[in-house]
Design a protein around this motif. Sequence first.
Motif, PDB file in Angstrom:
ATOM      1  N   GLY A 206      38.668  12.202  12.013  1.00 30.99           N
ATOM      2  CA  GLY A 206      37.715  13.223  11.600  1.00 30.99           C
ATOM      3  C   GLY A 206      36.333  13.079  12.204  1.00 30.99           C
ATOM      4  N   LYS A 207      35.979  11.896  12.692  1.00 31.30           N
ATOM      5  CA  LYS A 207      34.675  11.718  13.339  1.00 31.30           C
ATOM      6  C   LYS A 207      34.828  11.996  14.832  1.00 31.30           C
ATOM      7  N   PRO A 208      33.921  12.777  15.433  1.00 30.51           N
ATOM      8  CA  PRO A 208      34.072  13.156  16.852  1.00 30.51           C
ATOM      9  C   PRO A 208      34.187  11.952  17.782  1.00 30.51           C
ATOM     10  N   VAL A 209      34.982  12.140  18.838  1.00 30.22           N
ATOM     11  CA  VAL A 209      35.207  11.085  19.838  1.00 30.22           C
ATOM     12  C   VAL A 209      34.611  11.513  21.171  1.00 30.22           C
ATOM     13  N   LEU A 210      33.852  10.609  21.767  1.00 33.96           N
ATOM     14  CA  LEU A 210      33.221  10.816  23.066  1.00 33.96           C
ATOM     15  C   LEU A 210      33.906   9.901  24.074  1.00 33.96           C
TER      16      LEU A 210
ATOM     17  N   LYS B 145      51.080  14.844  27.723  1.00 35.51           N
ATOM     18  CA  LYS B 145      51.904  14.327  26.625  1.00 35.51           C
ATOM     19  C   LYS B 145      51.105  13.448  25.669  1.00 35.51           C
ATOM     20  N   GLY B 146      49.788  13.424  25.826  1.00 38.59           N
ATOM     21  CA  GLY B 146      48.960  12.567  24.990  1.00 38.59           C
ATOM     22  C   GLY B 146      48.942  13.001  23.533  1.00 38.59           C
ATOM     23  N   SER B 147      48.738  12.032  22.650  1.00 37.98           N
ATOM     24  CA  SER B 147      48.660  12.269  21.212  1.00 37.98           C
ATOM     25  C   SER B 147      47.289  11.861  20.700  1.00 37.98           C
ATOM     26  N   ALA B 148      46.546  12.815  20.130  1.00 31.02           N
ATOM     27  CA  ALA B 148      45.235  12.496  19.561  1.00 31.02           C
ATOM     28  C   ALA B 148      45.367  11.470  18.442  1.00 31.02           C
ATOM     29  N   TYR B 149      46.402  11.608  17.637  1.00 33.31           N
ATOM     30  CA  TYR B 149      46.618  10.668  16.527  1.00 33.31           C
ATOM     31  C   TYR B 149      46.807   9.245  17.062  1.00 33.31           C
ATOM     32  N   LYS B 150      47.648   9.104  18.102  1.00 33.12           N
ATOM     33  CA  LYS B 150      47.888   7.775  18.667  1.00 33.12           C
ATOM     34  C   LYS B 150      46.621   7.213  19.315  1.00 33.12           C
TER      35      LYS B 150
ATOM     36  N   ARG C 282      22.161   1.852  26.313  1.00 36.28           N
ATOM     37  CA  ARG C 282      20.815   1.904  25.721  1.00 36.28           C
ATOM     38  C   ARG C 282      20.793   2.755  24.458  1.00 36.28           C
ATOM     39  N   ASN C 283      21.747   3.692  24.375  1.00 38.97           N
ATOM     40  CA  ASN C 283      21.748   4.649  23.267  1.00 38.97           C
ATOM     41  C   ASN C 283      22.954   4.503  22.350  1.00 38.97           C
ATOM     42  N   VAL C 284      23.644   3.363  22.414  1.00 41.33           N
ATOM     43  CA  VAL C 284      24.844   3.178  21.605  1.00 41.33           C
ATOM     44  C   VAL C 284      24.560   3.370  20.119  1.00 41.33           C
ATOM     45  N   GLU C 285      23.473   2.801  19.646  1.00 39.72           N
ATOM     46  CA  GLU C 285      23.177   2.883  18.217  1.00 39.72           C
ATOM     47  C   GLU C 285      23.020   4.327  17.772  1.00 39.72           C
ATOM     48  N   GLU C 286      22.276   5.102  18.544  1.00 42.75           N
ATOM     49  CA  GLU C 286      22.084   6.502  18.176  1.00 42.75           C
ATOM     50  C   GLU C 286      23.368   7.305  18.356  1.00 42.75           C
ATOM     51  N   LEU C 287      24.091   7.063  19.434  1.00 42.40           N
ATOM     52  CA  LEU C 287      25.314   7.824  19.705  1.00 42.40           C
ATOM     53  C   LEU C 287      26.374   7.608  18.636  1.00 42.40           C
ATOM     54  N   THR C 288      26.512   6.356  18.183  1.00 39.61           N
ATOM     55  CA  THR C 288      27.577   6.069  17.219  1.00 39.61           C
ATOM     56  C   THR C 288      27.270   6.602  15.819  1.00 39.61           C
ATOM     57  N   ARG C 289      26.079   7.143  15.608  1.00 44.95           N
ATOM     58  CA  ARG C 289      25.821   7.843  14.344  1.00 44.95           C
ATOM     59  C   ARG C 289      26.620   9.144  14.288  1.00 44.95           C
ATOM     60  N   THR C 290      26.811   9.753  15.458  1.00 47.69           N
ATOM     61  CA  THR C 290      27.530  11.039  15.531  1.00 47.69           C
ATOM     62  C   THR C 290      28.944  10.892  16.068  1.00 47.69           C
ATOM     63  N   TYR C 291      29.120  10.003  17.055  1.00 47.81           N
ATOM     64  CA  TYR C 291      30.390   9.918  17.783  1.00 47.81           C
ATOM     65  C   TYR C 291      31.020   8.537  17.647  1.00 47.81           C
ATOM     66  N   GLN C 292      32.319   8.504  17.891  1.00 51.37           N
ATOM     67  CA  GLN C 292      33.031   7.274  18.226  1.00 51.37           C
ATOM     68  C   GLN C 292      33.243   7.313  19.737  1.00 51.37           C
ATOM     69  N   ILE C 293      33.089   6.177  20.401  1.00 53.84           N
ATOM     70  CA  ILE C 293      32.983   6.177  21.859  1.00 53.84           C
ATOM     71  C   ILE C 293      34.100   5.359  22.505  1.00 53.84           C
ATOM     72  N   ILE C 294      34.783   5.993  23.469  1.00 53.62           N
ATOM     73  CA  ILE C 294      35.702   5.299  24.374  1.00 53.62           C
ATOM     74  C   ILE C 294      35.013   5.259  25.729  1.00 53.62           C
TER      75      ILE C 294
END
Length: 371
Positions: free
Chosen positions: A198-202, A183-188, A220-232
């Motif tokens: 619109g930006k990919p989520v990891l 029942k999850g909502s991507a928007y929520k 260690r790789n947050v800076e590089e990862l957040t160029r492409t992804y948003q991270i949970i």
Amino acid sequence: MTTKPASPAHQDAPRHILFTGGGSAGHVTVNTAIIPTMIEQGWKVSYIGSRSGIEKQLISRMSDVDYYGIATGKLRRYIDLENVKDPFRVVKGVYQAFRLIRRLKPDVLFSKGGFVSVPVVLGAWLNRVPVIIHESDLTPGLANRIAGPFAKRICITFAETAAHIKGDKAMHVGPIIRSDLRKGSAYKGIQWCKFTPGKPVLLIMGGSLGSQRINDVIRRNVEELTRTYQIIHICGKGEIDSKLIGTPGYRQYEYIHDELANAVACADVVISRAGSNSIFEFLALRKPMLLIPLSKSASRGDQILNAESFRQAGFCEVLQEEELDDATFLQSLGKVYAGREAIKKQMQQSEQGDSTQQVIALIEQTARVSE
């Protein structure tokens, strides 16, 4: 056991199911998937677990479930003084479970496994309460191997598991998926995390206890990862990194409860250990995965087998923990993300269904036979 006519008083009383299982969230989530339906159908529900384990935290969030804590031992794969004390805790736990079950008088016990379940299964058997065990992994864990001889039926997730179970107790039911996750909502989820649409989520899940090695490589790789992804990043109890709080596009949580369905719904790729319950839920929700199974030095190797089974089916990429470093991690993640549509297509062809109703029917049948 001889079937006896139920007395009028017994007929009027609600049927009573006892659950057990704990030590990690994986030994609880199947129970939490079944419990709401049992309550809706009018069953009285009780739970026996450890006095302070994660099962107590998770079950205490569920209304109409009576929780009881007992003494427990623990299987450790390293030398520790506690290993000497644990057999005495197990014996004490069996005694406590026996007395509790004699007082509670449940119609049936459903056990998910984990070290806390062994005393409860033995206590039920001594009270002539029928036992159903659920095994999620491809090969049975030690607790379920010990408890198996005392069970009426053993529900299995992988068909191959039947070869590891003696007699005809095995019943292939497939995965049990928590209905609320569907029942999850991507928007929520995006709104909750304050992410940019619109930006990919990891989504990173190292298991209920977290994973230090996975946490470290992410950070260690947050800076590089957040160029492409948003991270949970679900990092485990006590594992929040204060230095990274407020980093744009990076959210840390010890554990997610009410918002988990939305967090999973908004994820484009999941990084996870390879516990069976979790990976079957990601499969059901069509989430491409990078699996980093626990190594044999830290486990019995069940996650390695689970991950390989999924890799062969085309549902994921696998990175062994012994090979985990910054370069291999980024390369493997990039491969999953690049191939995510092909992975989703494979997942859509999967015939895995939700076996919750099948298991509930077995519970009802087993309870009736014991009356």
